[in-house]
Design a protein around this motif. Structure first.
Motif, PDB file in Angstrom:
ATOM      1  N   THR A   1      35.606  -2.419  93.039  1.00 11.22           N
ATOM      2  CA  THR A   1      35.725  -1.363  92.035  1.00 11.22           C
ATOM      3  C   THR A   1      35.792   0.035  92.638  1.00 11.22           C
ATOM      4  O   THR A   1      36.446   0.917  92.061  1.00 11.22           O
ATOM      5  CB  THR A   1      34.560  -1.429  91.026  1.00 11.22           C
TER       6      THR A   1
ATOM      7  N   TYR B   1      44.286  -2.514  89.420  1.00 11.83           N
ATOM      8  CA  TYR B   1      43.653  -2.445  88.106  1.00 11.83           C
ATOM      9  C   TYR B   1      44.015  -3.632  87.211  1.00 11.83           C
ATOM     10  O   TYR B   1      43.202  -4.060  86.391  1.00 11.83           O
ATOM     11  CB  TYR B   1      44.052  -1.133  87.427  1.00 11.83           C
TER      12      TYR B   1
ATOM     13  N   TYR C   1      31.218  -1.858  87.914  1.00 13.21           N
ATOM     14  CA  TYR C   1      32.471  -1.238  87.462  1.00 13.21           C
ATOM     15  C   TYR C   1      32.282   0.258  87.226  1.00 13.21           C
ATOM     16  O   TYR C   1      33.092   1.082  87.660  1.00 13.21           O
ATOM     17  CB  TYR C   1      32.983  -1.908  86.188  1.00 13.21           C
TER      18      TYR C   1
ATOM     19  N   ASN D   1      33.873   3.346  89.111  1.00 11.60           N
ATOM     20  CA  ASN D   1      34.774   4.246  88.395  1.00 11.60           C
ATOM     21  C   ASN D   1      34.102   5.547  87.984  1.00 11.60           C
ATOM     22  O   ASN D   1      34.748   6.595  87.950  1.00 11.60           O
ATOM     23  CB  ASN D   1      35.342   3.530  87.170  1.00 11.60           C
TER      24      ASN D   1
END
Length: 552
Positions: free
Chosen positions: A260, A454, A478, A482
């Protein structure tokens, strides 16, 4: 006995698979798209909000402060992942991502109603940051809920394809925010938009909120979670089972650093940072830059679904690792190509008349409380998107050279301004000189990098963790990736550019993170696309063992 097929697909009523798939994917995706719109409309208006909500000290400061407030929403996403992850694993997937849309939609609408700095002073940026934190918390639960909900309904051999539609919602939500902002700008004069028109994209979220809630209320709970709950095997303490059980925590850490983090920096470099780069560094007109990025998003988004589909055939891992490596070696050449395509005068001037700045009176421009002449010089160059070489020279006075010739400067900076124009440095990009096909092509290339990392990652993360703690265990790595590695990219990259004078210096951050993720993922992450979703625990084996498709 476990329901469904041998790989964990839920049972389906005869003749209703297509209808159910459309309803489930469409319902989850549309709500996610609106939620991403709510989150990213702030980013689309970052330059305006910096002017409206922050003290008018300096243009660079206002923009940097606006980016920092934007980053605050990313900083709290992992905490939202814990809160809503616990709710999703303990109570249910549906209720968790229904609550996230309520929090997100109401927070976004309130941004559009906030008083400005001119009206209430420092309370304005404080309230703005509070609402950004609420948005970040909500988004921390949104992604995991939508991805898991779709994956736990999907046939085992179509999880990558079905969840890839969820992946498109972040890009489409960002694109929708750009389009809405562009329409509002085109419908109003610049003065009207700056005074009150910027509020309209935020207030419009009230309509999206109503539609999203209506859609999600009509969805049914995930069949795998329903079955697990009926068997009494749901986790009573999802956070403890996720974070304090090494067998699970190990996979969370590997998911973060091996997947991620790299995916995040590529996504934000290829979609978000590139918009800032066009507007603030290359000085492409706001509407033109928005249209260019929107075109790249439109052409590149189908590749997200394509790579999701391919991951069902050849696996998630090879596609994501290839995407990280290709992006790592290509980002700087692509951004240099964008400079040539959109502001060729800047390229010509920087080649014919390179600029160097040296001295001992400014070595940490962002953090000084009092500006020196050196600070003023570097700030002017940065505001103009003009590249220069910076060298600290202890004990030496300020020296500014253009094409090797010294330029006298004082606090007015008039001499520097005249010298820059004489050397051919443009004040802004000339729309007549923009190579639109080349620029859109390069932006589409960036979107292809995004699609590779992605498109498969939702299915990969869902398959990596057992059902009973899937929401919490998936959401945290995640959103750490992100929210922290990716969301902070604009602030970190912009700061690196300010400090070095190199307009491409900020790209080294995503390059290093993407390369590191590719290496970690290659050596330590297993393939997951043949795994059974209806698992209570992880497959037997260590971090280097091949993935197992059997229950434990």
């Amino acid at each position: 006995m476990i329901s469904g097929d041998a790989t964990g697909a839920p049972p389906r009523a005869p003749g209703k698979g297509r209808y159910n798939s459309f309803r489930i994917i469409g319902g989850a995706s549309l709500g996610a798209l609106f939620e991403w719109y709510d989150f990213y409309v702030y980013g689309a208006l970052a330059s305006v909000l910096g002017h409206v909500f922050f003290p008018p000290i300096d243009e660079s400061f206002a923009f940097f402060a606006s980016l920092a407030a934007f980053g605050a929403g990313f900083a709290v996403r992992p905490f939202g992942a814990l809160v809503f992850g616990w709710l999703g694993d303990f109570i249910g997937r549906k209720y968790a991502f229904l609550l996230t849309i309520l929090v997100m939609g109401s927070s976004t609408a309130l941004v559009g109603l906030l008083p400005t700095y001119e009206q209430i002073g420092l309370a304005a940026p404080i309230l703005l940051i509070i609402l950004r934190l609420a948005q970040g918390l909500a988004l921390g639960g949104e992604y995991g809920g939508a991805a898991i909900f779709v994956a736990e309904h999907a046939p085992a051999n179509r999880r990558g394809l079905h969840t890839s539609w969820i992946q498109t919602t972040a890009t489409l939500g960002f694109g929708l925010s750009l389009i809405v902002v562009l329409i509002c700008r085109a419908s109003l004069s610049p003065a009207e938009f700056l005074e009150w028109g910027w509020r309209l994209p935020f207030i419009a979220s009230i309509l999206l909120l109503g539609l999203s809630v209506y859609i999600r209320v009509r969805l049914h709970e995930s069949p795998l979670f329903t079955e697990l709950k009926a068997r009494g095997q749901t986790s009573k303490q999802p956070i403890t089972d996720s974070l304090l059980r090494w067998r699970n925590l190990r996979w969370m850490l590997l998911a973060l650093f091996g997947a991620t983090a790299g995916q995040a920096v590529i996504w934000y470099a290829g979609q978000f940072y590139v918009l800032f780069f066009l507007q603030s560094t290359l000085k492409v007109p706001h509407d033109t830059a928005t249209l260019l990025v929107a075109a790249g998003l439109l052409l590149g988004t189908p590749f997200v679904v394509l790579f999701g589909y391919l991951s069902d055939l050849i696996g998630r891992k090879p596609i994501m690792i290839a995407g990280c490596l290709i992006a790592a070696v290509s980002l700087i050449p692509v951004f240099k190509g964008l400079t040539l395509a959109t502001n060729p005068a800047l390229v010509r001037a920087s080649q014919a008349a390179p600029i160097s700045v040296s001295g001992s009176d400014c070595s940490a421009m962002l953090w000084r409380s009092e500006a020196t002449i050196c600070d003023l010089v570097r700030a002017q160059l940065s505001r103009g998107g003009i590249p220069y070489e910076w060298e600290t020279s202890p004990g030496q006075p300020l020296s500014v050279k253009i094409a090797g010739q010294g330029i006298p400067v004082d606090e007015t900076l008039l001499g520097l301004t005249m010298a820059l124009r004489t050397a051919g440095y443009p004040e802004r990009a000339d729309p007549a000189q923009i190579n639109f096909p080349l620029a859109i092509g390069l932006l589409t290339v960036l979107m292809t990098f995004v699609a590779m990392v992605y498109g498969p990652i939702a299915a990969f993360l869902v398959e990596l963790f057992p059902t009973r703690v899937r929401f919490t265990s998936l959401s945290l790595p995640y959103h750490l990736g992100n929210g922290w590695f990716g969301g902070m990219l604009p602030v970190i990259a912009f700061g690196m550019v300010l400090e070095t004078g190199n307009i491409y210096a900020g790209l080294w951050y995503p390059i290093i993170v993407a390369a590191a993720s590719a290496i970690i993922g290659f050596f330590f992450l297993n393939e997951t696309y043949n795994r059974n979703l209806m698992r209570v625990t992880h497959p037997v084996g260590n971090a280097l063992s091949p993935a197992s498709s059997s229950d434990t």
